[in-house]
Write a protein that holds these residues in place. Structure first.
Motif, PDB file in Angstrom:
ATOM      1  N   LEU B  57     -26.342 -37.465 -17.746  1.00 25.68           N
ATOM      2  CA  LEU B  57     -26.115 -37.298 -19.172  1.00 25.68           C
ATOM      3  C   LEU B  57     -26.881 -38.275 -20.055  1.00 25.68           C
ATOM      4  O   LEU B  57     -27.311 -37.940 -21.149  1.00 25.68           O
ATOM      5  N   GLN B  58     -27.056 -39.450 -19.551  1.00 23.30           N
ATOM      6  CA  GLN B  58     -27.477 -40.469 -20.485  1.00 23.30           C
ATOM      7  C   GLN B  58     -28.961 -40.490 -20.804  1.00 23.30           C
ATOM      8  O   GLN B  58     -29.357 -40.912 -21.865  1.00 23.30           O
ATOM      9  N   ASN B  59     -29.767 -40.075 -19.841  1.00 22.46           N
ATOM     10  CA  ASN B  59     -31.194 -40.237 -20.130  1.00 22.46           C
ATOM     11  C   ASN B  59     -31.966 -38.961 -19.808  1.00 22.46           C
ATOM     12  O   ASN B  59     -33.025 -38.995 -19.225  1.00 22.46           O
ATOM     13  N   GLU B  60     -31.387 -37.846 -20.212  1.00 23.11           N
ATOM     14  CA  GLU B  60     -32.057 -36.589 -19.937  1.00 23.11           C
ATOM     15  C   GLU B  60     -32.064 -35.717 -21.199  1.00 23.11           C
ATOM     16  O   GLU B  60     -31.077 -35.647 -21.916  1.00 23.11           O
ATOM     17  N   THR B 153     -34.157 -28.549 -28.646  1.00 19.25           N
ATOM     18  CA  THR B 153     -33.939 -29.562 -27.597  1.00 19.25           C
ATOM     19  C   THR B 153     -32.427 -29.670 -27.394  1.00 19.25           C
ATOM     20  O   THR B 153     -31.651 -29.374 -28.305  1.00 19.25           O
ATOM     21  N   ARG B 154     -32.049 -30.075 -26.174  1.00 18.28           N
ATOM     22  CA  ARG B 154     -30.619 -30.208 -25.902  1.00 18.28           C
ATOM     23  C   ARG B 154     -30.366 -31.523 -25.154  1.00 18.28           C
ATOM     24  O   ARG B 154     -30.993 -31.802 -24.125  1.00 18.28           O
ATOM     25  N   ASP B 155     -29.537 -32.323 -25.711  1.00 19.34           N
ATOM     26  CA  ASP B 155     -29.144 -33.520 -24.953  1.00 19.34           C
ATOM     27  C   ASP B 155     -27.631 -33.635 -25.037  1.00 19.34           C
ATOM     28  O   ASP B 155     -27.002 -33.001 -25.883  1.00 19.34           O
ATOM     29  N   GLN B 156     -27.041 -34.445 -24.110  1.00 21.46           N
ATOM     30  CA  GLN B 156     -25.575 -34.519 -24.061  1.00 21.46           C
ATOM     31  C   GLN B 156     -25.101 -35.938 -24.306  1.00 21.46           C
ATOM     32  O   GLN B 156     -24.204 -36.440 -23.660  1.00 21.46           O
ATOM     33  N   ASN B 161     -21.562 -40.491 -24.353  1.00 19.00           N
ATOM     34  CA  ASN B 161     -20.954 -41.626 -25.052  1.00 19.00           C
ATOM     35  C   ASN B 161     -19.444 -41.567 -24.958  1.00 19.00           C
ATOM     36  O   ASN B 161     -18.782 -42.580 -24.772  1.00 19.00           O
ATOM     37  N   MET B 162     -18.918 -40.340 -25.046  1.00 19.31           N
ATOM     38  CA  MET B 162     -17.474 -40.195 -24.992  1.00 19.31           C
ATOM     39  C   MET B 162     -16.947 -40.643 -23.612  1.00 19.31           C
ATOM     40  O   MET B 162     -15.981 -41.379 -23.521  1.00 19.31           O
ATOM     41  N   MET B 163     -17.655 -40.190 -22.579  1.00 13.21           N
ATOM     42  CA  MET B 163     -17.216 -40.544 -21.220  1.00 13.21           C
ATOM     43  C   MET B 163     -17.354 -42.034 -20.962  1.00 13.21           C
ATOM     44  O   MET B 163     -16.532 -42.651 -20.307  1.00 13.21           O
ATOM     45  N   GLN B 164     -18.442 -42.588 -21.518  1.00 11.46           N
ATOM     46  CA  GLN B 164     -18.669 -44.028 -21.337  1.00 11.46           C
ATOM     47  C   GLN B 164     -17.550 -44.822 -22.017  1.00 11.46           C
ATOM     48  O   GLN B 164     -17.019 -45.773 -21.446  1.00 11.46           O
TER      49      GLN B 164
END
Lengths: 225, 296
Positions: B57-60, B153-156, B161-164
């Motif tokens: 999730l974080q860097n894709e 573009t799509r990023d999560q 951030n929520m999970m972190q």
């Protein structure tokens, strides 16, 4: 050999229990230590057992300077002493045999040697036939004899008896004292702390009197006062 | 002491536990609760981490291009993406590959339905950008928005951030909870062993005068503490197994996208982890209780 040189012991609350004690006891001597309550006898014993350290001065026992004795060496030093308490302090759930054997087990004596030595010790104190009894099945005098056998278990050089006759009747007291004399004749140094004037006078041994934290009298031949 | 049988120390320890039954039970209950919280917390954090990693999730960032781009235009877009600073790896996913992936996701039973689109594939080519420098994430998304031919573009990041933050929150709350529980455990064990020590006070005095070493006197009590720790950890391990197994099956049934670490993967680590923490806590507690009595 026991040597006290200018020994002062002051407790943190300000009480000065010993105030310059000097005394010398040779190997193989029999000595009574007498004095009123609060005179300093207990502190003297505590210093000998290395339960307390002198505030100043030196206590030397069998060439060991107790003020320089490290914490780890204290148990090994205590194995040179055999202690007898006024209240016997036997283990109630161990038999007579086990009580004596325990003292040897604690210091790592092999079982084979224990099995040989304990009966011999019990015979020395005339309790050979009571080895399977529990302390509560014995009289006060007999319990103190078990305590004596335990004190002798590791063949110490010095026997320290703190009011050994305090909890037993006069007849038994004589028995215990006779045993201590017998042990002394085997070459042990014996120190008996007591209040009992009659016993001290009867045995005519060296008497060290402690009063006000100092040795007030030191003479051979009894005479409590 | 080497001549002395282990059975003596062990026997004394068992006797101590038995003699102070209620306190021993309390110690075991508290330490066990503590270990279950520790285990649950560790498993929760481990599962969050696994899911974070799995989703990348974080860097894709996924980049989808316009559907009607020619091969040359695709190459140009790819090159421009590669030229952006802080971009790690770029992988081109053709629309055919995207369809294959989709078919794989929906399963064999629906294959025919999707295969029908093979000749007139409505999906578009895309680029998967990974290993983006997290500090320059915004710069990368801005640069991408400037490239002609990119549809979306799509990023999560929001989900990431929520999970972190969830993970951080859980870590903070559980850490404090754990500290408090461990302190309570140690105190309860200290008191339990103190009762044992007290009931053998006279014996200890005699042992000291006979010339027993500190270790000889302390060992039965240390073993008693270790036994409290061991029993607590074994009960905690069994309960944690049941609890985790239940949660695992419940979560898998409800939300299939969440990956739960299988119990079999962590069973051994959990067993030794619990035993180590339990025994250590027991030993520390009893060592504190007995320390006063082993001094000369």
């Amino acid at each position: 050999m026991i040597d006290f040189t200018n020994v002062i012991k002051a407790y943190p609350n300000g009480t000065v229990a010993l105030n310059g004690v000097n005394l010398h006891i040779d190997d193989g001597e029999f000595v009574f230590v007498v004095g009123a309550t609060g005179a300093g006898k207990t502190t003297l014993m505590k210093l000998l057992l290395r339960e307390e350290k002198a505030t100043s001065g030196t206590v030397v026992v069998d060439n060991t300077d107790l003020s320089k004795l490290s914490y780890l060496r204290v148990p090994h030093y205590r194995r040179k002493l055999g202690i007898v308490f006024q209240d016997f302090r036997l283990f109630p759930k161990k038999t007579v045999y086990e009580n004596v054997a325990f003292a040897m087990q604690v210091v790592g004596v092999p079982n084979k040697k224990i099995k040989k030595r304990v009966p011999a010790l019990l015979n020395t104190v005339s309790l050979g036939d009571k080895s399977n009894c529990f302390p509560n099945e014995l009289s006060g005098g007999e319990q103190q004899r078990v305590a004596l056998a335990r004190a002798l278990a590791n063949n110490p050089k010095i026997i320290i008896a703190d009011e050994p006759t305090g909890n037993i009747d006069p007849k038994m007291s004589l028995e215990i004292m006779n045993l201590l004399v017998k042990i002394n004749k085997l070459g042990k140094t014996v120190l008996v702390v007591t209040h009992e004037k009659n016993l001290v006078d009867y045995y005519q041994q060296r008497v060290i009197m402690i009063d006000g934290g100092v040795v007030s009298d030191d003479r051979v031949g009894g005479m409590f006062e | 002491m080497k001549q002395y049988k282990f059975s003596y120390f062990f026997g004394q320890a068992v006797r101590g536990l038995w003699r102070n039954g209620v306190m021993s039970f309390a110690s075991i209950a508290v330490l066990m609760s503590c270990l279950i919280v520790l285990g649950s917390f560790t498993m929760l954090v481990a599962n969050i981490n696994v899911n974070l990693d799995e989703l990348g999730l974080q860097n894709e960032i996924m980049v989808f291009v316009e559907p009607d781009l020619t091969d040359d235009e695709l190459l140009r877009v790819e090159q421009m993406i590669r030229n952006i600073s802080y971009v790690g790896e770029v992988r081109h996913i053709t629309k055919d590959e995207a369809l294959d992936y989709m078919i794989e996701q929906v399963g064999e039973e629906n294959r025919d339905l999707y295969e029908a689109y093979r000749d007139d594939n409505p999906l578009s080519d895309s680029f998967e950008i990974t290993n983006i420098d997290g500090a320059h994430y915004t710069d990368v998304t801005y640069s991408l928005s400037q490239i002609e031919g990119i549809r979306k573009t799509r990023d999560q990041r929001a989900l990431a951030n929520m999970m972190q933050s969830l993970k951080n929150g859980v870590t903070l709350i559980f850490s404090w909870f754990l500290v408090i529980l461990f302190v309570v455990s140690v105190f309860v064990i200290i008191n339990t062993v103190k009762l044992s020590v007290y009931s053998r006070k006279n014996e200890i005095v005699v042992m000291r005068y006979i010339g027993a070493t500190g270790l000889f006197i302390a060992l039965p009590f240390i073993i008693e503490g270790a036994m409290i720790g061991l029993v607590s950890s074994m009960i905690a391990y069994l309960l944690e197994n049941v609890l985790y197994g239940y949660i695992q099956s419940s979560v898998s049934d409800i939300v299939s996208i969440i990956h739960i670490i299988p119990l079999s993967d962590v069973r051994l680590t959990m067993f030794f982890g619990f035993a180590a923490v339990g025994i250590l806590t027991g030993v520390i507690g009893s060592a504190i209780s007995i320390s006063k009595y082993t001094r000369n």
